[in-house]
Write an enzyme that holds these catalytic residues in place. Structure first.
Site, mmCIF file in Angstrom:
data_model
loop_
_atom_site.group_PDB
_atom_site.id
_atom_site.type_symbol
_atom_site.label_atom_id
_atom_site.label_comp_id
_atom_site.label_asym_id
_atom_site.label_seq_id
_atom_site.Cartn_x
_atom_site.Cartn_y
_atom_site.Cartn_z
ATOM 1 N N GLY A 1 0.645 -1.228 0.021
ATOM 2 C CA GLY A 1 0.116 0.028 -0.160
ATOM 3 C C GLY A 1 0.832 1.336 0.018
ATOM 4 C CD GLU B 1 1.491 -9.050 1.659
ATOM 5 O OE1 GLU B 1 0.363 -8.601 1.147
ATOM 6 O OE2 GLU B 1 1.347 -10.338 2.322
ATOM 7 N N PRO B 2 5.094 -4.569 -0.521
ATOM 8 C CG PRO B 2 7.278 -3.691 -0.744
ATOM 9 C CD PRO B 2 6.628 -4.932 -0.204
ATOM 10 N N GLY B 3 4.166 -3.384 -3.816
ATOM 11 C CA GLY B 3 4.005 -3.452 -5.206
ATOM 12 C C GLY B 3 4.268 -2.195 -5.618
ATOM 13 N NE ARG B 4 -0.078 2.399 -6.014
ATOM 14 C CZ ARG B 4 -0.944 2.248 -6.785
ATOM 15 N NH1 ARG B 4 -1.175 2.814 -7.929
ATOM 16 N NH2 ARG B 4 -2.251 1.559 -6.473
ATOM 17 N NE ARG C 1 -2.886 2.541 -11.510
ATOM 18 C CZ ARG C 1 -2.977 4.005 -10.988
ATOM 19 N NH1 ARG C 1 -2.527 4.823 -11.442
ATOM 20 N NH2 ARG C 1 -3.428 3.955 -9.662
ATOM 21 C CE1 TYR D 1 -8.652 0.919 -10.083
ATOM 22 C CE2 TYR D 1 -6.645 1.200 -11.428
ATOM 23 C CZ TYR D 1 -7.476 0.214 -10.865
ATOM 24 O OH TYR D 1 -7.161 -1.078 -10.706
ATOM 25 C CB CYS E 1 -14.716 2.320 -30.596
ATOM 26 S SG CYS E 1 -13.569 2.225 -32.235
HETATM 27 N N1 LLP Z 1 -0.933 -6.983 -0.764
HETATM 28 C C1 LLP Z 1 -2.079 -7.285 -1.012
HETATM 29 C C2 LLP Z 1 -2.721 -8.152 -0.375
HETATM 30 C C3 LLP Z 1 -2.649 -6.565 -1.949
HETATM 31 O O1 LLP Z 1 -3.870 -6.787 -2.429
HETATM 32 C C4 LLP Z 1 -1.772 -5.623 -2.793
HETATM 33 C C5 LLP Z 1 -2.609 -5.063 -3.769
HETATM 34 C C6 LLP Z 1 -0.596 -5.303 -2.320
HETATM 35 C C7 LLP Z 1 -0.069 -6.118 -1.288
HETATM 36 C C8 LLP Z 1 0.237 -4.418 -3.019
HETATM 37 O O2 LLP Z 1 -0.144 -3.089 -2.905
HETATM 38 P P1 LLP Z 1 0.942 -1.810 -3.541
HETATM 39 O O3 LLP Z 1 1.955 -1.730 -2.607
HETATM 40 O O4 LLP Z 1 0.980 -1.996 -4.716
HETATM 41 O O5 LLP Z 1 -0.177 -0.712 -3.050
HETATM 42 N N2 LLP Z 1 -5.001 -1.825 -9.978
HETATM 43 C C9 LLP Z 1 -4.831 -0.814 -8.752
HETATM 44 C C10 LLP Z 1 -4.116 -1.076 -7.490
HETATM 45 C C11 LLP Z 1 -4.860 -2.551 -6.794
HETATM 46 C C12 LLP Z 1 -3.914 -3.108 -5.502
HETATM 47 C C13 LLP Z 1 -4.466 -4.264 -5.185
HETATM 48 N N3 LLP Z 1 -3.572 -5.003 -4.116
HETATM 49 C C14 LLP Z 1 -4.138 0.529 -9.375
HETATM 50 O O6 LLP Z 1 -3.932 0.437 -10.413
HETATM 51 O O7 LLP Z 1 -4.129 1.399 -8.606
#
Ligand code: LLP
Length: 419
Positions: A239, A274-277, A313, A317, A344
């Site tokens: 997050g 658990e970082p993604g973004r 995105r 969003y 389209c």
């Molecule tokens: N852990 C869990 C259980 C999650 O559901 C998520 C993201 C993450 C970690 C990673 O979150 P982050 O660090 O990336 O914020 N498609 C959307 C975002 C969906 C996020 C889903 N879960 C967007 O483009 O903003």
């Protein structure tokens, strides 16, 4: 340090002009900076000062194996949400004992595959899932390591589509039912409780929701431990927010690291993040070519060759993504442009009322901050090809995902002879 800068009027990624890459690779394409990915990981890693922790990269944000491997080589584990993601993580070299399996809808097949691959932990999101995991584990004569994902009823994140920690969201087990759920889990065969898990949302730039959720977790852990449950692992989810808009103030990663130590450092738990973004968002641009300029009475449209199927995105969003030309334009006479794709639908746009100098047909543009939830959310809508992805390392670049041409997509259809 940004990996995308103008030099002599040309936008560069690391040490190469993007226009040079575009001479060799068909537009549109995703273009990633290898060194940016590594820097982001190290920045986060260095901000954490805990005795025992894992960064488990959330591979849903970008599951290209080169990107997973980049983090894996720096020590990362993985947070996965499907058998496909688990296979990718393993294939990219993440040790199974650094993999956590999240998600509310794990099938029996997925559970069995994960058990057989000896992953670190299942983050279980419902009683139904707990029972299914108990069954599958018992069949294989194994005790699966489990954390229950608690829904803390905390509001966080950029918008309601990516908030996950409110009571009305589909995720986790209501924190008020945590104790009885752990009691049940402790009685089920094949289940070994080792921890607790939470994830409250995505693109969170304010530290307060994290503080609140950590406080709640500490309270729950104390109660669970008093009841004799072994809580040795604490997964705090992802997050962590990033900067998309030039005026946006992103989460300060060092503040986040300090909060982890302050709130959770004394628990004697292994902490999982658990970082993604945070790791991927600002590592990439989407390079697209201007097909047409179309000025109507009300709007100036730049029609580009990328579309919502490549990057959704903004449409999905209402997300802001900076869009800049590859050739620096220092004109003072700026116009408002709507930058749109060929699909389209009126929703097929990348930016509205974007102020830019004069743009001509064939000019290349860069859509910024597309490394997270970009390519992974792409589709072949309108029977458009899946585009190339490129990884740049200093002066060199390689294709890390091939285009899938329209013919290949079309050939997947089967026509029964009675049609
Ligand atoms: N852990 C869990 C259980 C999650 O559901 C998520 C993201 C993450 C970690 C990673 O979150 P982050 O660090 O990336 O914020 N498609 C959307 C975002 C969906 C996020 C889903 N879960 C967007 O483009 O903003």
């Amino acid at each position: 340090m940004s990996s995308f800068n103008y030099e002599n009027g040309e936008l560069k990624i690391e040490d190469i002009n993007l226009s040079e890459i575009a001479k060799k690779i068909k537009t549109p394409f995703y273009c990633y900076s290898y060194n940016h990915l590594k820097e982001q990981y190290s920045k986060l890693d260095q901000s954490i000062n805990l005795a025992d922790y894992h960064i488990c990269y959330s591979i849903k944000s970008n599951s290209n194996q080169s990107i997973i491997k980049t983090f894996s080589k720096l020590g990362s584990g993985a947070d996965v949400v499907s058998m496909g993601e688990l296979k990718r993580a393993l294939k990219a070299g993440i040790p199974s004992q650094k993999i956590v399996f999240s998600g509310i809808g794990k099938s029996s097949e997925e559970i069995e595959f994960a058990i057989k691959n000896n992953i670190l932990m299942f983050n279980v999101e419902s009683i139904g899932e707990l029972k299914k995991l108990s069954n599958e584990s018992s069949k294989l004569n194994i005790e699966s390591q489990v954390a229950l994902r608690i829904n803390p009823d905390i509001s966080a994140g950029a918008n309601e589509k990516i908030s996950t920690g409110k009571a009305q969201d589909k995720f986790g087990i209501d924190w008020k039912n945590a104790v009885e759920s752990y009691e049940l889990a402790s009685k089920l065969p094949g289940i070994k409780i080792i921890g607790i898990d939470v994830h409250i949302g995505s693109q969170i730039n304010d530290i307060e929701p994290f503080r609140k959720s950590f406080d709640l977790l500490v309270e729950i852990i104390e109660i669970l431990r008093a009841k004799g449950h072994q809580i040795n692992v604490l997964d705090v989810g992802g997050g962590l927010g990033v900067k998309y808009h030039p005026n946006e103030i992103p989460l300060n990663v060092n503040d986040y690291g300090a909060l982890l130590s302050e709130k959770l450092g004394g628990l004697g738990c292994k902490i999982i993040i658990e970082p993604g973004r945070l790791l991927t968002a600002n590592s990439a641009v989407l390079i697209t070519k201007t097909l047409y300029i179309k000025n109507t009475e009300s709007n100036n449209f730049i029609i580009v060759d990328a579309a919502m199927n490549d990057f959704i995105r903004p449409t999905l969003y209402g997300a802001y993504h900076e869009i800049i030309p590859i050739k620096e334009n220092k004109e003072n006479n700026l116009l408002d442009y709507d930058i749109v794709g060929p699909v389209c639908e009126s929703g097929d746009f990348f930016g509205k009322k974007i102020k830019l100098g004069k743009i001509d047909e064939d000019d290349l543009m860069a859509i910024k901050s597309v490394g997270a939830y970009g390519s992974v959310l792409s589709s072949n809508y309108n029977t458009r090809a899946s585009i190339n992805e490129i990884l740049v390392n200093n002066k060199n670049f390689e294709i890390i995902r091939n285009r899938i041409e329209d013919d290949e997509i079309i050939n997947r259809d089967k026509i029964p002879d009675w049609v």
